[in-house]
Design a protein around this motif. Sequence first.
Motif, PDB file in Angstrom:
ATOM      1  N   SER A 190      31.206 -18.877 -14.616  1.00 12.76           N
ATOM      2  CA  SER A 190      30.843 -17.477 -14.849  1.00 12.76           C
ATOM      3  C   SER A 190      31.912 -16.509 -14.357  1.00 12.76           C
ATOM      4  CB  SER A 190      29.514 -17.157 -14.140  1.00 12.76           C
ATOM      5  OG  SER A 190      28.470 -17.930 -14.671  1.00 12.76           O
ATOM      6  N   SER A 232      24.912 -16.791 -15.237  1.00 11.51           N
ATOM      7  CA  SER A 232      25.274 -15.448 -15.699  1.00 11.51           C
ATOM      8  C   SER A 232      24.221 -14.433 -15.275  1.00 11.51           C
ATOM      9  CB  SER A 232      25.429 -15.442 -17.221  1.00 11.51           C
ATOM     10  OG  SER A 232      25.697 -14.147 -17.703  1.00 11.51           O
ATOM     11  N   ASP A 250      33.434 -13.869 -16.987  1.00 11.86           N
ATOM     12  CA  ASP A 250      32.489 -12.780 -17.240  1.00 11.86           C
ATOM     13  C   ASP A 250      32.440 -11.827 -16.059  1.00 11.86           C
ATOM     14  OD1 ASP A 250      31.998 -13.993 -19.591  1.00 11.86           O
ATOM     15  OD2 ASP A 250      29.910 -14.517 -19.200  1.00 11.86           O
ATOM     16  N   SER A 288      26.837 -12.795 -12.639  1.00 13.83           N
ATOM     17  CA  SER A 288      27.341 -11.629 -13.373  1.00 13.83           C
ATOM     18  C   SER A 288      26.453 -10.413 -13.153  1.00 13.83           C
ATOM     19  CB  SER A 288      27.425 -11.955 -14.872  1.00 13.83           C
ATOM     20  OG  SER A 288      28.302 -13.035 -15.102  1.00 13.83           O
ATOM     21  N   SER A 336      26.829 -12.325 -23.990  1.00 11.36           N
ATOM     22  CA  SER A 336      27.051 -13.712 -23.593  1.00 11.36           C
ATOM     23  C   SER A 336      25.737 -14.485 -23.547  1.00 11.36           C
ATOM     24  CB  SER A 336      27.747 -13.739 -22.226  1.00 11.36           C
ATOM     25  OG  SER A 336      28.089 -15.037 -21.862  1.00 11.36           O
TER      26      SER A 336
END
Length: 577
Positions: A122, A503, A125, A507, A155
């Motif tokens: 990840s 993610s 990102d 993220s 994503s």
Amino acid sequence: MRCKISFVCLAFTILFIPPRFSFGRPFINQETLEMVSDGVQDRKESSNLIRLNQKLVSEDTCTEAYGFLPCTTTVLGNVFLVLVYGYLMFMAAKLMSRGSEILLQILGPGIIGGLFLPVLSSLPDAAIILASGLSGSKETAQTQVSVGMGLLAGSTVMLLTLLWGSCLVVGKCDIENSVAIDQKDTKAFSLTGSGVSTDIWTSYGARIMIISIIPFLIVQLPQVLPSIFSSPTAILLAFIVSVSLMIVYSLYQVFQPWIQRRRLVYVKHKNLMSGLLKHLKSQVGGRRFLKDDGEPNTEVIKKVFERLDKNSDGYITAKDLRALIIGMHLEETDMELGEAAEEIMLDFDKSHDSRIDMEEFVRGITRWLQKVKHSARKNEQCPTTPRLLNNFHQKTIEEQEMLLGDHSDETTGSVGNPRWNTMKAVLMLLLGTVVASVFADPLVDAVDNFSTATSIPSFFVSFLILPFASSGEIVSGLIFASRKKIRTASLTYSEIYGSVTMSNMLSLSVFLGLVYIRGLSWNFSSEVLIILIVCTIMGLIASFRTTFPLWMSFIALALYPFSLLLIYILDYVVGLA
């Protein structure tokens, strides 16, 4: 590979050439402009020519990343820069993905496979999101942070829709008895007769992914309860929960190999139990272990004990158990003879005298039959049916196969020269990390400039383009799924759900931290709603089933355009902030 290196070299050459090479006569003094003839002094239309020239040249300016990387305000120029920077980010993701695979082969799961590698997956990102929120002033960051949200939402949606559905189409096999048969694909595009099967760990991964959307729910609390939660408070709370979930998930990944081994031991024990009961049933002359009311038939169980007591001394020894187990199909339980006899003795011998008397035998068989009945109730079977033991035995075999799978695809062979390959993997990880960190900010600027030049919202640009640049799972996932095996399908879909989970945690944590620290406004309700819808639908699909017929690919693929359309309606028709 040579073409890729050539492209990267060409891209670097173009990027590092000074961007404003031009030739012409400089004007030292602005006043001299009045002395220059345009060759048409006597024509009144000269002012029109000047205005036309002003239309061809944009008055907007751009800022060079790091003071030397090129930038442009034109549409085609920004398309080129997005492609170049996006390709470099894609190469960075591939480098980290390949380095991770090599390191995983050498060091195995645990800390490396469970904690280190999911974070790395990840990282591209997270780097883009970080760059989008740190750029320039607060006003600039508020504008560019939509690029980060577009990447986060795009994503997640891309992995769970386009990649999920494509892997189902590529990896489909014939479905027989609700299970896809490895490498057998004879039913063409049968919507119900072909598909893929996964193991039970994929279902667990889907459920964990659903849990990972909790921070998205928390950050929307001010929209539902504005009198109780303010936006900064909800953002901070969502950030804390997201980081906490990421820590818990990483620990789960670290201990997952141990959990898998424990689960496999339990399933092997169930398989031994069902196999022994089935074998004993064949020796009682058609009499049943269960009465018509579903209670164990003690008299039949005692008769079985007397048949097993070869010495007629009132005890069953380990030797007697070995003689009994020889007639069973141990290849189905994946156990050796001595291991199976030890398992039975350990479960029945409560007095710990290394032998089983009649009372212990009756209690042990009764306990096993109760477990079979409990399993039958969960599967809505009648506990008095003669097929009860056969059905239970078949299900335990299928469950064990789902856990074991075909491990031949997990490794690509032994890794020669571990020291050299470890250094190679580390260098690939470092290079990928550096490239992702360096080119994340220029990529965000190029996307933002392209959005300005075309008047297309930067969210949609990043939603459609950036996920393909920062994700290393696309090509590898399709290649792995094309092997058409349960094991490879399980690993592919587990990787998809694991990537979305990380993610949603890493993220999102970076994104929430930026919004809170910089005091940015939270106006991403429609984007969050899309993430919640897609994650919930695709998570529930895999949470309670392990076989996906081909028709499910249409659901996944249709969710992608549906997501774009819904965001457009919510943002530009409904006006949801």
